[in-house]
Enzyme design. Sequence first.
Site, short mmCIF file in Angstrom:
data_model
loop_
_atom_site.label_atom_id
_atom_site.label_comp_id
_atom_site.label_asym_id
_atom_site.label_seq_id
_atom_site.Cartn_x
_atom_site.Cartn_y
_atom_site.Cartn_z
N GLU A 1 25.93 -32.47 39.85
CA GLU A 1 25.89 -31.91 38.49
C GLU A 1 24.61 -31.13 38.23
O GLU A 1 24.48 -30.45 37.21
CB GLU A 1 26.06 -33.02 37.45
N CYS B 1 27.91 -40.60 44.17
CA CYS B 1 26.89 -41.65 44.20
C CYS B 1 27.55 -43.04 44.27
O CYS B 1 28.13 -43.39 45.29
CB CYS B 1 25.97 -41.51 42.99
N HIS C 1 24.21 -36.06 43.75
CA HIS C 1 24.53 -35.65 42.38
C HIS C 1 24.75 -34.14 42.31
O HIS C 1 23.78 -33.37 42.19
CB HIS C 1 23.39 -36.04 41.43
#
Length: 377
Positions: A354, A258, A352
């Site tokens: 994660e 990001c 992202h």
Amino acid sequence: MQTHAPAPAILVLEDGRTFHGDAYGAEGETFGEAVFNTGMTGYQETLTDPSYHRQVVVMTAPHIGNTGVNDEDPESSRIWVAGYVVRDPARVPSSWRSRRSLDDELKAQGVVGISGVDTRALTRHLRERGAMRVGISSTEPDPFVLLERVRGSAEMSGAELAGEVSTGEAYVVPARGDKRLTVAALDLGIKAMTPHRMSERGIEVHVLPATATIDDVRAVGADGLFFSNGPGDPAATTDQVELLQAALADDIPYFGICFGNQLFGRALGFGTYKLKYGHRGINQPVLDRTTGKVEVTAHNHGFAVDAPLDAPTETAYGVATVSHVCLNDDVVEGLELRAADGELKAFSVQYHPEAAAGPHDAAYLFDRFVELVERSA
């Protein structure tokens, strides 16, 4: 549940467009950049994502709050959004994990919101006109008065915000199981799940403040360097770019996500620019050019890297190429840096991986980082 009717509230965009609704969360007044999030789920992770600092988030999903708020899913220690806009808030949370309602949590943290808004019309307006400043108020009934305050509020372009959301002190997330590697993670607005994903892979993560220097990175014995997500204009964030350039010159393996992708681009000599309305949500299609696979990914960014899509670029640190592209609009979604012999030195993605609150398509990127660091060790 509410025991009385909510106060009336208004939302005024900087171009004068006005929406009427009811106060949701804390009563009062707030200002920020109006953006929309297309995720159907994950509102708790959105609210606690530091990348939303100084932004008023419009949820395109019409029904928000149905699973309440729990104590396991926050991505940071607090709610970061400047304001919250929903169409149809849940009256009663319905989840065994819920500890309190979303409305109560917004009130407890002083987050001003508005409900009963035609979020479809508001989103279409932002898509046509672009992200812009906005005000929400349940204390000022006159939209013309509020409009003047909106136009006097701060803009996102030129804002350096990473220091406002970063940790004040370094801390360590230990490796789970046998320790394989040590990584320095620069907190520019990091989400809690990110060091957790690295910890799962045997990485001891030293999370450093945004003010960290290359000496701080070296002091923890880092095998690799990571830059997190975060808010603000990458063009206004210079010290971290210098840190990254020093790390690249030292051949320290690098992974950024990001905001870390945007700063990687600037470290390599590329420009960045503000997108018309950005990408926000957990349903954005991205092509990984290194594998040919299409991933559904989670996004939260209003700026992008200006790099050539179809030609490599010689930099002071190696050869840079665009590795990932958004299939909706061809925005750069990832960069790779390789040595003259073709070996990967550093990479980044604009989204992202994660997976909080999902999807999980991009989890392989953490494995790619582990392979890069182990190969370079």
